[in-house]
Motif scaffolding. Structure first.
Motif, mmCIF file in Angstrom:
data_model
loop_
_atom_site.group_PDB
_atom_site.id
_atom_site.type_symbol
_atom_site.label_atom_id
_atom_site.label_comp_id
_atom_site.label_asym_id
_atom_site.label_seq_id
_atom_site.Cartn_x
_atom_site.Cartn_y
_atom_site.Cartn_z
ATOM 1 N N GLU A 92 0.841 -1.210 0.000
ATOM 2 C CA GLU A 92 0.000 0.000 0.000
ATOM 3 C C GLU A 92 0.870 1.252 0.000
ATOM 4 O OE1 GLU A 92 -2.432 -0.663 3.471
ATOM 5 O OE2 GLU A 92 -4.041 -1.589 2.303
ATOM 6 N N ALA A 93 1.933 1.213 0.764
ATOM 7 C CA ALA A 93 2.834 2.370 0.797
ATOM 8 C C ALA A 93 3.473 2.572 -0.581
ATOM 9 C CB ALA A 93 3.911 2.161 1.864
ATOM 10 N N GLU A 94 3.844 1.482 -1.219
ATOM 11 C CA GLU A 94 4.449 1.564 -2.550
ATOM 12 C C GLU A 94 3.443 2.112 -3.562
ATOM 13 O OE1 GLU A 94 7.412 1.344 -5.311
ATOM 14 O OE2 GLU A 94 7.613 0.965 -3.167
ATOM 15 N N ILE A 95 2.179 1.665 -3.473
ATOM 16 C CA ILE A 95 1.131 2.147 -4.381
ATOM 17 C C ILE A 95 0.935 3.644 -4.175
ATOM 18 C CG2 ILE A 95 -1.350 2.044 -4.878
ATOM 19 C CD1 ILE A 95 -1.185 -0.986 -4.339
ATOM 20 N N ARG A 96 0.836 4.074 -2.918
ATOM 21 C CA ARG A 96 0.673 5.502 -2.640
ATOM 22 C C ARG A 96 1.846 6.307 -3.217
ATOM 23 N NH1 ARG A 96 0.497 4.807 2.743
ATOM 24 N NH2 ARG A 96 -1.125 3.297 3.006
ATOM 25 N N HIS A 97 3.003 5.759 -3.043
ATOM 26 C CA HIS A 97 4.207 6.442 -3.556
ATOM 27 C C HIS A 97 4.130 6.555 -5.080
ATOM 28 C CE1 HIS A 97 8.329 7.706 -3.942
ATOM 29 N NE2 HIS A 97 8.598 6.673 -4.759
ATOM 30 N N GLN B 146 1.407 6.455 -6.909
ATOM 31 C CA GLN B 146 0.314 7.359 -7.253
ATOM 32 C C GLN B 146 0.755 8.817 -7.090
ATOM 33 O OE1 GLN B 146 -2.881 6.070 -4.703
ATOM 34 N NE2 GLN B 146 -3.707 4.659 -6.241
ATOM 35 N N ASP B 147 1.499 9.072 -6.046
ATOM 36 C CA ASP B 147 1.987 10.449 -5.815
ATOM 37 C C ASP B 147 2.943 10.867 -6.932
ATOM 38 O OD1 ASP B 147 0.493 10.712 -3.518
ATOM 39 O OD2 ASP B 147 2.160 10.245 -2.143
ATOM 40 N N SER C 68 0.884 11.578 -10.066
ATOM 41 C CA SER C 68 0.147 12.844 -9.953
ATOM 42 C C SER C 68 1.086 14.009 -10.190
ATOM 43 C CB SER C 68 -0.456 13.053 -8.589
ATOM 44 O OG SER C 68 -1.024 11.957 -8.043
#
Length: 136
Positions: free
Chosen positions: A122-127, A129-130, A133
């Motif tokens: 999840e942390a990797e996905i957020r990273h 995604q950021d 963006s």
């Protein structure tokens, strides 16, 4: 008659003196016996106390020896019982873990490891995604 009265034992002054002396000797013998008995009783009591102390010492040594033997045996049994319980516990854990695996139920450690991996993903996905963006 007066001669007759004088010959009777109760009127004989010598006899009365002898009886008085005998009574005094009996009295003195009684006092001596009492004193002797008192002395002997004291020595006898002291001897009994001394023998009692010796017996107490011997029995204390014997009792302490037996207590030590019992304590050693108890410790030996405790060690064997602890080892046996540890073996039983490990065997039980292995059997339960095997049964849970066969049923498809994971162990707590496996679930916690999966949760850590999910959190890392999840942390990797957020990273990612950021970063996406920011590129847009």
């Amino acid at each position: 008659m007066s001669d007759e009265k004088q010959k009777q034992p109760e009127n004989d002054p010598q006899l009365a003196g002898k009886i008085k002396d005998s009574a005094r000797q009996i009295w003195l013998a009684g006092l001596g016996a009492y004193t002797k008995a008192e002395e002997d009783a004291g020595r006898f009591f002291e001897r009994l106390v001394h023998e009692g102390e010796q017996l107490e010492s011997k029995t204390r040594d014997v009792v302490e020896k037996h207590v030590k033997q019992v304590e050693d045996r108890v410790e030996d049994v405790r060690e064997r019982a602890t080892g046996t319980w540890d073996k039983l516990e490990n065997l039980f854990d292995q059997r339960v873990s095997g049964a849970l695996r066969r049923l498809g139920i994971h162990r707590r450690e496996e679930i916690e490891e999966l949760e850590r991996r999910i959190a890392a993903l999840e942390a990797e996905i957020r990273h990612l995604q950021d970063t996406d963006s920011e590129e847009e």
